[in-house]
Structure formats: structure tokens, C-alpha cells
Design an enzyme around this catalytic site. Structure first.
Site, PDB file in Angstrom:
ATOM      1  N   ASP A  37     -18.773  -4.458  15.011  1.00  0.00           N
ATOM      2  CA  ASP A  37     -17.637  -3.760  15.609  1.00  0.00           C
ATOM      3  C   ASP A  37     -17.574  -4.113  17.083  1.00  0.00           C
ATOM      4  O   ASP A  37     -18.610  -4.381  17.708  1.00  0.00           O
ATOM      5  CB  ASP A  37     -17.783  -2.243  15.439  1.00  0.00           C
ATOM      6  CG  ASP A  37     -16.472  -1.499  15.639  1.00  0.00           C
ATOM      7  OD1 ASP A  37     -15.895  -1.030  14.644  1.00  0.00           O
ATOM      8  OD2 ASP A  37     -16.012  -1.385  16.793  1.00  0.00           O
ATOM      9  N   LEU A  83      -5.770  -1.412  13.951  1.00  0.00           N
ATOM     10  CA  LEU A  83      -5.172  -0.134  14.326  1.00  0.00           C
ATOM     11  C   LEU A  83      -4.782   0.636  13.074  1.00  0.00           C
ATOM     12  O   LEU A  83      -4.220   0.065  12.143  1.00  0.00           O
ATOM     13  CB  LEU A  83      -3.937  -0.376  15.203  1.00  0.00           C
ATOM     14  CG  LEU A  83      -4.224  -1.080  16.539  1.00  0.00           C
ATOM     15  CD1 LEU A  83      -2.925  -1.451  17.231  1.00  0.00           C
ATOM     16  CD2 LEU A  83      -5.066  -0.185  17.440  1.00  0.00           C
ATOM     17  N   GLN A  85      -2.815   3.503  10.604  1.00  0.00           N
ATOM     18  CA  GLN A  85      -1.446   3.961  10.389  1.00  0.00           C
ATOM     19  C   GLN A  85      -1.287   5.382  10.940  1.00  0.00           C
ATOM     20  O   GLN A  85      -2.073   6.269  10.647  1.00  0.00           O
ATOM     21  CB  GLN A  85      -1.160   3.940   8.887  1.00  0.00           C
ATOM     22  CG  GLN A  85       0.278   4.144   8.483  1.00  0.00           C
ATOM     23  CD  GLN A  85       0.432   3.993   6.978  1.00  0.00           C
ATOM     24  OE1 GLN A  85      -0.502   3.604   6.271  1.00  0.00           O
ATOM     25  NE2 GLN A  85       1.597   4.310   6.474  1.00  0.00           N
ATOM     26  N   ALA A 121      -8.963  -5.206   3.964  1.00  0.00           N
ATOM     27  CA  ALA A 121      -8.442  -3.869   3.661  1.00  0.00           C
ATOM     28  C   ALA A 121      -7.459  -3.362   4.707  1.00  0.00           C
ATOM     29  O   ALA A 121      -6.718  -2.421   4.443  1.00  0.00           O
ATOM     30  CB  ALA A 121      -9.594  -2.879   3.534  1.00  0.00           C
ATOM     31  N   ALA A 153      -5.423   3.161  -9.014  1.00  0.00           N
ATOM     32  CA  ALA A 153      -6.358   4.262  -9.272  1.00  0.00           C
ATOM     33  C   ALA A 153      -5.657   5.611  -9.130  1.00  0.00           C
ATOM     34  O   ALA A 153      -5.858   6.521  -9.954  1.00  0.00           O
ATOM     35  CB  ALA A 153      -7.543   4.173  -8.312  1.00  0.00           C
ATOM     36  N   ARG A 154      -4.842   5.742  -8.097  1.00  0.00           N
ATOM     37  CA  ARG A 154      -4.064   6.977  -7.929  1.00  0.00           C
ATOM     38  C   ARG A 154      -3.141   7.199  -9.130  1.00  0.00           C
ATOM     39  O   ARG A 154      -2.987   8.328  -9.618  1.00  0.00           O
ATOM     40  CB  ARG A 154      -3.224   6.883  -6.648  1.00  0.00           C
ATOM     41  CG  ARG A 154      -4.019   6.996  -5.364  1.00  0.00           C
ATOM     42  CD  ARG A 154      -3.163   6.640  -4.150  1.00  0.00           C
ATOM     43  NE  ARG A 154      -3.860   6.930  -2.903  1.00  0.00           N
ATOM     44  CZ  ARG A 154      -3.583   6.350  -1.745  1.00  0.00           C
ATOM     45  NH1 ARG A 154      -2.626   5.424  -1.678  1.00  0.00           N
ATOM     46  NH2 ARG A 154      -4.251   6.682  -0.649  1.00  0.00           N
ATOM     47  N   ARG A 156      -3.510   6.083 -12.239  1.00  0.00           N
ATOM     48  CA  ARG A 156      -4.283   6.474 -13.425  1.00  0.00           C
ATOM     49  C   ARG A 156      -4.753   7.923 -13.317  1.00  0.00           C
ATOM     50  O   ARG A 156      -4.748   8.662 -14.305  1.00  0.00           O
ATOM     51  CB  ARG A 156      -5.480   5.538 -13.611  1.00  0.00           C
ATOM     52  CG  ARG A 156      -5.088   4.106 -13.936  1.00  0.00           C
ATOM     53  CD  ARG A 156      -6.231   3.330 -14.570  1.00  0.00           C
ATOM     54  NE  ARG A 156      -7.457   3.413 -13.808  1.00  0.00           N
ATOM     55  CZ  ARG A 156      -7.789   2.595 -12.815  1.00  0.00           C
ATOM     56  NH1 ARG A 156      -6.952   1.627 -12.450  1.00  0.00           N
ATOM     57  NH2 ARG A 156      -8.937   2.725 -12.181  1.00  0.00           N
ATOM     58  N   HIS A 178       1.298  -3.388  -1.191  1.00  0.00           N
ATOM     59  CA  HIS A 178       0.602  -2.108  -1.013  1.00  0.00           C
ATOM     60  C   HIS A 178       1.406  -1.329   0.017  1.00  0.00           C
ATOM     61  O   HIS A 178       1.150  -1.379   1.219  1.00  0.00           O
ATOM     62  CB  HIS A 178      -0.828  -2.341  -0.524  1.00  0.00           C
ATOM     63  CG  HIS A 178      -1.556  -1.076  -0.171  1.00  0.00           C
ATOM     64  ND1 HIS A 178      -1.686  -0.026  -1.034  1.00  0.00           N
ATOM     65  CD2 HIS A 178      -2.177  -0.698   0.982  1.00  0.00           C
ATOM     66  CE1 HIS A 178      -2.372   0.949  -0.449  1.00  0.00           C
ATOM     67  NE2 HIS A 178      -2.671   0.559   0.788  1.00  0.00           N
TER      68      HIS A 178
END
Length: 314
Positions: A37, A83, A85, A121, A153-154, A156, A178
Site C-alpha cells: 500500500d 478511490l 465509490q 477488483a 452471488a447476490r 442467487r 458490474h
């Protein structure tokens, strides 16, 4: 890279990165886990804290605060830096700010001699995965975004709640960006071994209107969570863990990651969420399922939005 030793490097120790890191240590997925980082003290503190969890894990993981040089021997580099959201901000609003950050990060990683797999990601994930591929020069199969794994996943989970069936037995996918233009593949949803349409015809307890509301809740889930707690990180942390396991364990598992299209679904030169087979080499293949006419139109729109948004930052 030492023989038989998996090394994963995480770049970015914010909420998403640390949720993923905790999952990794908790399940002992890799023998070596490195945190990088720009805030070195933060990375060191997180590494120390995670190390103290190792005695409770199923197997030991060596955890430390490292640098981009540690990427040289890494099997997988996961990037969550960037940054976050903000409330009311779309994922695409972040594109210019995070693309600039990403170009610098990827160049630093590649300067180390890294020759593994990237897993991205940071949002907007489809665009930043494309940026990573372009900047790295790695084969497209070895640059992957988290895509719509979390959205699926959400989906399902919420369908499972509706039908009172465990989510592991709900077979359903979200594809596309996404973000706001993602879409459910209703034509391929099944509950257990029963097709969704058959279930709707047999039992009038369930209806398409309810299902459409479920999808809206899936699509807008991040907004609802951000309004309440400021950020989402547990779900994406577990999603990244799932993709990591599929890669490192050579699973040949099907997950809706952000992968590069070169003719599949009638589209080219774009990273977008689609079902793909993942193994030790990255994306083994993209599964091209037959979409309904409406699904095709929505997918094409999703691609177009991504390409238009991406153009200024390339």
C-alpha cells in the site's frame, strides 16, 4: 516462486482489500500473502494484525508488508487500490481518477518482473481490467476482473430467499458491466434441477413481477449498502477469495468474471462479466450461452456503455 509455495500479493489495504485478506488467512488459501500500500504503516499494521490470526487458521500463512518487488515471485496479484465509490456516485464516475492510479500501479508491478495472473477488483472493474491488460502486456487469459461474481452471488441469495431454497442450489447468473447496465440471464435460471419458467407455470405463488423487483435490488444493492454504511466490502472480499481458490487450486470452475471478448457474444475488444472457466492458467475459456433476444439487446447495450466510457482513458 518457490516450488509448491503459492504467493499472493494484495495491492491496496482499504476495506475491500482487508476483507479479502482476512478471508485468505481464515481459509489458508496461500502459503505467502503480501500486503502492499502507498500507506506503508497501514499495510504493516494490517500484516501484523493478520499474522496474529494465523494460529487459529487451518494452516499457516506467512504474512508481511511488502513492496512491488515482491510481485516478482507472485502467482497472483490482486488489486483493490483506488478511490472508493461515494454515495450517489456510479462506478463509471470513478473511471478517470482510478485509471490514472492504475496505470502507475501496473507499471510498477511489471517492472518487478511479474509473470503471474492479475485479479482486479477496483471500480469500474471492467474498464480497469482492460487498462491493466493494456499496461501489463500479459496475455488476456491472465488478466481477470471480479466482474459480476458478486452480483451473481447476490442474485442467487435473493432468489433463494424468495423460493426458500439454499443459494447453492440456485443456478443463476448476472452478466454484463458490474454496474447499472448489468442484466440477469433469466432464460438460464434454474431452481435445483427445475427451470425457472417451468416453476412459474406450475406454481402461481411466484411471478415475474416479483422476480423483476429482485433483480432491481441486486443491481442497486451497492447503492443501498453505501447509503447505510459507507462502503461494501464483505461480499466482494468473499468473491475475490472464490476466484482466487478457483485459480490457485486449478479448479476449472465457472464464475462470471470480467474477461476479454474477441468474438464471443458478437463482441470484441472489451472486458465484461461473462461465465468463464477458471484454472491455474487464468481464463481457460469463455462459455457462450444462448441469450434471448431481449438479453442480447441488453448485453450489447452494456458493452456499448463500457466502450464509450473507456475511450477517454485509453
Amino acid at each position: 516462486m518457490k516450488k509448491g509455495i503459492n504467493r499472493v500479493v494484495l495491492v491496496g489495504t482499504g476495506a475491500v482489500g482487508c476483507s479479502y485478506a482476512y478471508c485468505m488467512i481464515n481459509q489458508a488459501v496461500a502459503e505467502e500473502f503480501v500486503l502492499v500500500d502507498v500507506n506503508e504503516a497501514k499495510a504493516e499494521g494490517e500484516a501484523m494484525d493478520l499474522s496474529h490470526a494465523v494460529p487459529f487458521a487451518p494452516a499457516p500463512t506467512r504474512v508481511w508488508k511488502g513492496s512491488y518487488e515482491d510481485c516478482k515471485d507472485a502467482d497472483l496479484v490482486v488489486i483493490t487500490a483506488g478511490l472508493p465509490q461515494k454515495p450517489g456516485e456510479t462506478r463509471l464516475d470513478l473511471v478517470e481518477k482510478n485509471a490514472k492510479i492504475f496505470k502507475q500501479i501496473v507499471r510498477s508491478i511489471m517492472d518487478s518482473g511479474f509473470d503471474g495472473i492479475f485479479l482486479i477488483a477496483t471500480n469500474p472493474v471492467d474498464i480497469l481490467t482492460y487498462v491493466t491488460w493494456k499496461e501489463s502486456g500479459l496475455p488476456k487469459e491472465r488478466v481477470i476482473g471480479s466482474g459480476t461474481t458478486l452480483d451473481s452471488a447476490r442474485f442467487r441469495y435473493m432468489l433463494g430467499e424468495y423460493f426458500d431454497i439454499g443459494p447453492h442450489n440456485i443456478h443463476a447468473y448476472i452478466i454484463g458491466e458490474h454496474g447499472d447496465t448489468e442484466l440477469p440471464v433469466w432464460s438460464h435460471v434454474s431452481v435445483g434441477i427445475q427451470k425457472l419458467q417451468t416453476l412459474l407455470e406450475k406454481d402461481n405463488t411466484y411471478n415475474q413481477e416479483d422476480l423483476d423487483k429482485i433483480f432491481i435490488n441486486v443491481r442497486d444493492a451497492a447503492y443501498h449498502i453505501i447509503e447505510r454504511k459507507g462502503a461494501t466490502y464483505y461480499g466482494i472480499g468473499m468473491s475475490l477469495l472464490r476466484v482466487t481458490k478457483a485459480i490457485l487450486n486449478d479448479e476449472n470452475s465457472v464464475l462470471t468474471v470480467s474477461a476479454y471478448l474477441e468474438g464471443q457474444y458478437g463482441q470484441k475488444d472489451v472486458y465484461i462479466g461473462v461465465p468463464a472457466v477458471l484454472n491455474r492458467g487464468g481464463v481457460r475459456e469463455i462459455l457462450e450461452v444462448e441469450l434471448s433476444e431481449d438479453e442480447e439487446l441488453k448485453f450489447d447495450h452494456s458493452v456499448q456503455v463500457l466502450k464509450e466510457t473507456m475511450a477517454p482513458v485509453l
